[in-house]
Design an enzyme around this catalytic site. Structure first.
Site, PDB file in Angstrom:
ATOM      1  CG  HIS A   1       3.880   2.176  11.906  1.00  0.00           C
ATOM      2  ND1 HIS A   1       4.867   1.256  11.664  1.00  0.00           N
ATOM      3  CD2 HIS A   1       3.000   2.044  10.894  1.00  0.00           C
ATOM      4  CE1 HIS A   1       4.594   0.605  10.527  1.00  0.00           C
ATOM      5  NE2 HIS A   1       3.466   1.064  10.033  1.00  0.00           N
TER       6      HIS A   1
ATOM      7  CB  CYS B   1       7.301   2.484   5.803  1.00  0.00           C
ATOM      8  SG  CYS B   1       7.189   2.725   4.012  1.00  0.00           S
TER       9      CYS B   1
ATOM     10  CG  ASN C   1       3.221  -2.277  12.126  1.00  0.00           C
ATOM     11  OD1 ASN C   1       4.259  -2.600  11.573  1.00  0.00           O
ATOM     12  ND2 ASN C   1       2.197  -1.767  11.472  1.00  0.00           N
TER      13      ASN C   1
ATOM     14  NE  ARG D   1       2.718  -5.000   4.584  1.00  0.00           N
ATOM     15  CZ  ARG D   1       2.726  -3.717   4.934  1.00  0.00           C
ATOM     16  NH1 ARG D   1       3.725  -2.927   4.608  1.00  0.00           N
ATOM     17  NH2 ARG D   1       1.733  -3.212   5.653  1.00  0.00           N
ATOM     18  CG  ASP D   2       4.268  -2.438   8.183  1.00  0.00           C
ATOM     19  OD1 ASP D   2       5.326  -1.898   7.846  1.00  0.00           O
ATOM     20  OD2 ASP D   2       3.232  -1.792   8.445  1.00  0.00           O
TER      21      ASP D   2
HETATM   22  P1  HMG Z   1       8.562   2.058 -10.863  1.00  0.00           P
HETATM   23  O1  HMG Z   1      10.069   1.936 -10.832  1.00  0.00           O
HETATM   24  O2  HMG Z   1       7.956   3.378 -11.171  1.00  0.00           O
HETATM   25  O3  HMG Z   1       7.962   0.906 -11.815  1.00  0.00           O
HETATM   26  O4  HMG Z   1       8.068   1.579  -9.453  1.00  0.00           O
HETATM   27  P2  HMG Z   1       7.565   0.929 -13.347  1.00  0.00           P
HETATM   28  O5  HMG Z   1       6.106   0.703 -13.416  1.00  0.00           O
HETATM   29  O6  HMG Z   1       8.167   2.134 -14.015  1.00  0.00           O
HETATM   30  O7  HMG Z   1       8.309  -0.387 -13.881  1.00  0.00           O
HETATM   31  C1  HMG Z   1       9.747  -0.468 -13.924  1.00  0.00           C
HETATM   32  C2  HMG Z   1      10.154  -1.929 -14.019  1.00  0.00           C
HETATM   33  O8  HMG Z   1       9.780  -2.579 -12.804  1.00  0.00           O
HETATM   34  C3  HMG Z   1       9.464  -2.729 -15.144  1.00  0.00           C
HETATM   35  O9  HMG Z   1      10.405  -3.696 -15.596  1.00  0.00           O
HETATM   36  C4  HMG Z   1       8.348  -3.434 -14.448  1.00  0.00           C
HETATM   37  O10 HMG Z   1       7.950  -4.656 -15.048  1.00  0.00           O
HETATM   38  C5  HMG Z   1       8.970  -3.724 -13.095  1.00  0.00           C
HETATM   39  P3  HMG Z   1      11.180  -3.507 -16.994  1.00  0.00           P
HETATM   40  O11 HMG Z   1      10.075  -3.391 -18.012  1.00  0.00           O
HETATM   41  O12 HMG Z   1      11.946  -2.223 -16.812  1.00  0.00           O
HETATM   42  O13 HMG Z   1      12.011  -4.733 -17.055  1.00  0.00           O
HETATM   43  N1  HMG Z   1       7.942  -3.826 -12.059  1.00  0.00           N
HETATM   44  C6  HMG Z   1       7.781  -4.858 -11.220  1.00  0.00           C
HETATM   45  N2  HMG Z   1       8.461  -6.008 -11.041  1.00  0.00           N
HETATM   46  C7  HMG Z   1       7.994  -6.853 -10.098  1.00  0.00           C
HETATM   47  N3  HMG Z   1       6.910  -6.613  -9.332  1.00  0.00           N
HETATM   48  C8  HMG Z   1       6.221  -5.470  -9.472  1.00  0.00           C
HETATM   49  C9  HMG Z   1       6.666  -4.539 -10.443  1.00  0.00           C
HETATM   50  N4  HMG Z   1       6.194  -3.333 -10.825  1.00  0.00           N
HETATM   51  C10 HMG Z   1       6.977  -2.908 -11.808  1.00  0.00           C
HETATM   52  N5  HMG Z   1       5.129  -5.237  -8.719  1.00  0.00           N
HETATM   53  C11 HMG Z   1       6.390   0.630  -8.026  1.00  0.00           C
HETATM   54  C12 HMG Z   1       6.683   1.664  -9.106  1.00  0.00           C
HETATM   55  C13 HMG Z   1       4.998   0.914  -7.504  1.00  0.00           C
HETATM   56  C14 HMG Z   1       6.485  -0.745  -8.619  1.00  0.00           C
HETATM   57  C15 HMG Z   1       7.449   0.805  -6.898  1.00  0.00           C
HETATM   58  O14 HMG Z   1       7.414   2.135  -6.482  1.00  0.00           O
HETATM   59  C16 HMG Z   1       7.233  -0.103  -5.721  1.00  0.00           C
HETATM   60  O15 HMG Z   1       7.385  -1.317  -5.806  1.00  0.00           O
HETATM   61  N6  HMG Z   1       6.886   0.480  -4.530  1.00  0.00           N
HETATM   62  C17 HMG Z   1       6.582  -0.302  -3.348  1.00  0.00           C
HETATM   63  C18 HMG Z   1       7.151   0.378  -2.130  1.00  0.00           C
HETATM   64  C19 HMG Z   1       6.769  -0.431  -0.894  1.00  0.00           C
HETATM   65  O16 HMG Z   1       6.584  -1.633  -0.954  1.00  0.00           O
HETATM   66  N7  HMG Z   1       6.653   0.264   0.278  1.00  0.00           N
HETATM   67  C20 HMG Z   1       6.289  -0.364   1.486  1.00  0.00           C
HETATM   68  C21 HMG Z   1       4.852  -0.785   1.558  1.00  0.00           C
HETATM   69  S1  HMG Z   1       3.752   0.538   1.974  1.00  0.00           S
HETATM   70  C22 HMG Z   1       3.767   0.602   3.697  1.00  0.00           C
HETATM   71  O17 HMG Z   1       4.584  -0.026   4.319  1.00  0.00           O
HETATM   72  C23 HMG Z   1       2.716   1.412   4.419  1.00  0.00           C
HETATM   73  C24 HMG Z   1       1.639   0.524   5.075  1.00  0.00           C
HETATM   74  O18 HMG Z   1       2.220  -0.344   6.030  1.00  0.00           O
HETATM   75  C25 HMG Z   1       0.584   1.412   5.760  1.00  0.00           C
HETATM   76  C26 HMG Z   1       1.188   2.490   6.683  1.00  0.00           C
HETATM   77  O19 HMG Z   1       1.970   2.151   7.594  1.00  0.00           O
HETATM   78  O20 HMG Z   1       0.842   3.653   6.452  1.00  0.00           O
HETATM   79  C27 HMG Z   1       0.914  -0.337   4.031  1.00  0.00           C
HETATM   80 MG    MG Z   2       2.739   0.181   8.066  1.00  0.00          MG
END
Ligand code: HMG
Ligand code: MG
Length: 314
Positions: free
Chosen positions: A224, A255, A264, A29-30
């Site tokens: 990380h 990320c 990581n 995933r990450d």
């Molecule tokens: P948004 O654009 O604000 O979404 O994104 P929305 O709620 O306004 O929806 C817009 C459209 O997207 C809608 O469709 C929703 O249905 C669709 P429409 O009605 O326009 O046709 N939609 C989705 N479709 C599929 N799957 C979904 C989904 N959600 C909405 N889940 C959102 C907001 C949170 C979805 C977006 O910002 C997002 O996906 N962010 C994820 C970013 C990410 O994955 N980052 C990496 C992971 S975090 C990380 O790596 C850190 C970690 O490792 C820990 C660390 O290291 O600190 C965990």
């Molecule tokens: Mg991470």
């Protein structure tokens, strides 16, 4: 004769260490969310199954996030459908919102993780929300997931430093972390998203969390390795009683929404440390190294892990 055949690393227990820990493997995933090229579903499935064969029992498989935000994981449902079911392995996935949870449930997922930010700026960059809005987004997700009998982990990012805001106050991190636990997350994983933490900070944050009533048994650490501190930080966390450590095979990771986030803590580097300390973890290091070497060939570049390089001669 190889260093492994010679019985290295030699064992020497250190004081104040747990007898065993859980390794929470995040490479699929990450690691893969940060690849510039999209990796084939078949390669992802083989990667995850090889990790399970190497003895990892918690393997974060993918994310049900918006496919436009993270195209590398748009194939989440296909990856899960490709995995042979195993009773001895859990495959958690990330879900940010109700839509993500719907998709995860359709794929038969039993373990999910929401992922919050300790800072305003990263909540905006990573989740398109404010610090408070992220909780409004997660609350119904956690509630529904739990009522469906799922286990829910809470990630907290930018716990030790933020690329836009700089230093992050441990008291603020503790407050936000406690909200995730109060909401119903069974575990809180403390993310050093951009790899800037040092061991004293780890101790300081664990004290701040204890002060707001978050028990160390509910904590995991997620380092990380951008500045080479991940293993020292892990050691500090183990000494304070943390018994779940996130790591990624080969040291893959990053990320896409945090510039300067690199891989990581490498699982192999962690295993070497644990073997030296005599802490049980259940992983076969040689099989894991073979898996990371195989994966590095799929990705076309060597694994960042020092242990993988040393043991494979890669
Ligand atoms: P948004 O654009 O604000 O979404 O994104 P929305 O709620 O306004 O929806 C817009 C459209 O997207 C809608 O469709 C929703 O249905 C669709 P429409 O009605 O326009 O046709 N939609 C989705 N479709 C599929 N799957 C979904 C989904 N959600 C909405 N889940 C959102 C907001 C949170 C979805 C977006 O910002 C997002 O996906 N962010 C994820 C970013 C990410 O994955 N980052 C990496 C992971 S975090 C990380 O790596 C850190 C970690 O490792 C820990 C660390 O290291 O600190 C965990
Ligand atoms: Mg991470």
């Amino acid at each position: 004769m190889s260093v492994r055949e010679l019985g290295l690393p030699a064992r020497a227990a250190a004081s104040d260490m747990p007898e065993s820990i859980t390794i929470w493997e995040v490479g699929a995933r990450d690691g893969l969310q940060n690849e510039s090229d999209i990796v084939d579903v078949g390669v992802k499935v083989e990667f995850i199954e090889r990790l399970a064969e190497a003895g990892l029992t918690t393997i974060e498989a993918t994310s049900f996030v918006h496919p436009k935000w993270v195209p590398q994981l748009a194939d989440a449902a296909e990856v899960l459908a490709g995995l042979k079911p195993r009773d001895d392995v859990r495959y958690p996935v990330l879900v940010p919102n109700q839509r993500g949870l719907d998709r995860a449930l359709e794929s038969g997922v039993r373990h999910v993780a929401v992922f919050a930010s300790a800072t305003e700026t990263f909540a905006n960059r990573n989740l398109n929300s404010t610090l408070d809005e992220q909780f409004a987004m997660f609350e119904p997700v956690v509630e529904r997931a739990r009522s469906e009998g799922l286990d829910v982990r809470g990630y907290l990012s930018m716990c030790f430093g933020d690329p836009w805001e700089g230093a992050v106050d441990p008291a603020q991190v503790a407050r936000v972390g406690a909200r995730l636990i109060d909401m119903g997350c069974s575990q809180l994983s403390l993310g050093d998203t951009i790899g800037v933490a040092t061991p004293g900070q780890v101790e300081e944050l664990l004290r701040a969390l204890a002060a707001v009533g978050v028990d160390v048994d509910a904590l995991a650490v997620h380092f990380h390795d951008t500045y080479g501190q991940a293993l020292s930080n892990t050691y500090a966390a183990l000494r304070q009683g943390v018994r779940c450590v996130d790591a990624s095979a080969g040291g893959l990771g990053g990320c896409p929404y945090a510039k300067s986030a690199t891989g990581n803590l490498a699982t192999e580097d962690l295993v070497w440390l644990l073997d030296g300390l005599g802490i049980a973890h259940g992983v076969d290091l040689d099989k894991l190294v073979d898996t990371s070497v195989w994966m590095s060939r799929q990705l076309g570049r060597p694994a960042p892990s020092r242990v993988v390089r040393a043991l494979s001669g890669d």
